[in-house]
Write a protein that holds these residues in place. Sequence first.
Motif, PDB file in Angstrom:
ATOM      1  N   ASP A  62       0.857  -1.232   0.065  1.00 21.73           N
ATOM      2  CA  ASP A  62      -0.005  -0.030   0.219  1.00 21.73           C
ATOM      3  C   ASP A  62       0.821   1.358   0.148  1.00 21.73           C
ATOM      4  O   ASP A  62       1.969   1.158   0.710  1.00 21.73           O
ATOM      5  N   VAL A  63       0.618   2.184  -0.868  1.00 19.11           N
ATOM      6  CA  VAL A  63       1.162   3.512  -0.770  1.00 19.11           C
ATOM      7  C   VAL A  63       0.076   4.623  -0.994  1.00 19.11           C
ATOM      8  O   VAL A  63      -0.947   4.279  -1.021  1.00 19.11           O
ATOM      9  N   ALA A  64       0.482   5.741  -0.314  1.00 25.51           N
ATOM     10  CA  ALA A  64      -0.187   6.885   0.121  1.00 25.51           C
ATOM     11  C   ALA A  64       0.169   8.098  -0.733  1.00 25.51           C
ATOM     12  O   ALA A  64       1.495   8.350  -0.840  1.00 25.51           O
ATOM     13  N   LEU A  65      -0.665   8.836  -1.231  1.00 25.80           N
ATOM     14  CA  LEU A  65      -0.103  10.179  -1.741  1.00 25.80           C
ATOM     15  C   LEU A  65      -0.517  11.422  -0.590  1.00 25.80           C
ATOM     16  O   LEU A  65      -1.428  11.316  -0.202  1.00 25.80           O
ATOM     17  N   VAL A  66       0.413  12.076  -0.491  1.00 24.46           N
ATOM     18  CA  VAL A  66       0.351  13.046   0.671  1.00 24.46           C
ATOM     19  C   VAL A  66       0.687  14.465   0.139  1.00 24.46           C
ATOM     20  O   VAL A  66       1.516  14.588  -0.658  1.00 24.46           O
ATOM     21  N   TRP A  67       0.187  15.444   0.851  1.00 23.37           N
ATOM     22  CA  TRP A  67       0.443  16.875   0.197  1.00 23.37           C
ATOM     23  C   TRP A  67       0.128  17.728   1.566  1.00 23.37           C
ATOM     24  O   TRP A  67      -0.626  17.460   2.330  1.00 23.37           O
ATOM     25  N   ALA A  76       0.711  21.738 -11.539  1.00 23.43           N
ATOM     26  CA  ALA A  76       1.031  20.356 -11.888  1.00 23.43           C
ATOM     27  C   ALA A  76       0.885  19.477 -10.729  1.00 23.43           C
ATOM     28  O   ALA A  76       0.352  18.368 -11.057  1.00 23.43           O
ATOM     29  N   ALA A  77       1.135  19.861  -9.523  1.00 20.41           N
ATOM     30  CA  ALA A  77       0.487  18.882  -8.566  1.00 20.41           C
ATOM     31  C   ALA A  77      -0.715  18.762  -8.357  1.00 20.41           C
ATOM     32  O   ALA A  77      -1.330  17.552  -8.213  1.00 20.41           O
ATOM     33  N   GLU A  82      -5.439  14.979  -8.763  1.00 20.80           N
ATOM     34  CA  GLU A  82      -6.769  14.676  -9.498  1.00 20.80           C
ATOM     35  C   GLU A  82      -6.868  13.437 -10.253  1.00 20.80           C
ATOM     36  O   GLU A  82      -7.480  12.393 -10.203  1.00 20.80           O
ATOM     37  N   PHE A  83      -5.586  13.306 -11.068  1.00 18.44           N
ATOM     38  CA  PHE A  83      -5.317  11.967 -11.675  1.00 18.44           C
ATOM     39  C   PHE A  83      -5.298  10.648 -10.983  1.00 18.44           C
ATOM     40  O   PHE A  83      -5.918   9.697 -11.119  1.00 18.44           O
ATOM     41  N   VAL A  84      -4.538  10.854  -9.764  1.00 13.78           N
ATOM     42  CA  VAL A  84      -4.547   9.817  -8.743  1.00 13.78           C
ATOM     43  C   VAL A  84      -5.863   9.414  -8.197  1.00 13.78           C
ATOM     44  O   VAL A  84      -6.164   8.187  -8.043  1.00 13.78           O
ATOM     45  N   SER A  91     -10.776   1.804  -5.676  1.00 18.00           N
ATOM     46  CA  SER A  91      -9.994   1.063  -4.583  1.00 18.00           C
ATOM     47  C   SER A  91     -10.220   1.619  -3.329  1.00 18.00           C
ATOM     48  O   SER A  91      -9.489   1.135  -2.278  1.00 18.00           O
ATOM     49  N   GLY A  92     -10.799   3.060  -3.036  1.00 19.90           N
ATOM     50  CA  GLY A  92     -10.821   3.402  -1.825  1.00 19.90           C
ATOM     51  C   GLY A  92      -9.585   4.334  -1.701  1.00 19.90           C
ATOM     52  O   GLY A  92      -9.382   4.752  -0.600  1.00 19.90           O
TER      53      GLY A  92
END
Length: 92
Positions: A62-67, A76-77, A82-84, A91-92
């Motif tokens: 499992d990986v997470a996108l954080v900001w 760009a970010a 939005e793409f992710v 998949s939640g």
Amino acid sequence: MLDDLFARAGTPLRLALESGDPFLLRSLAAHGFGAAILPRSLAELEGPQVELRSLDPPATLDVALVWRRDRRPSPAAQTFIEFVRGETADSG
């Protein structure tokens, strides 16, 4: 994750070295210092030849996108976020 994967397979996991540097691990394996478990994308990079074998069953992580919430992401970010979100909506 690897401990669980090996335990389910009934195979002991014997580690001689752990590193956060996958390029070091690939290089050590390429020079005969043992085997390494790496993402296929890193194992397939140019460099000294290595033998590739897929794990069965496959390993997943499992990986997470954080900001930062207190800052507005760059355009760009924001596009990437939005793409992710779109790719992972089911998949939640």
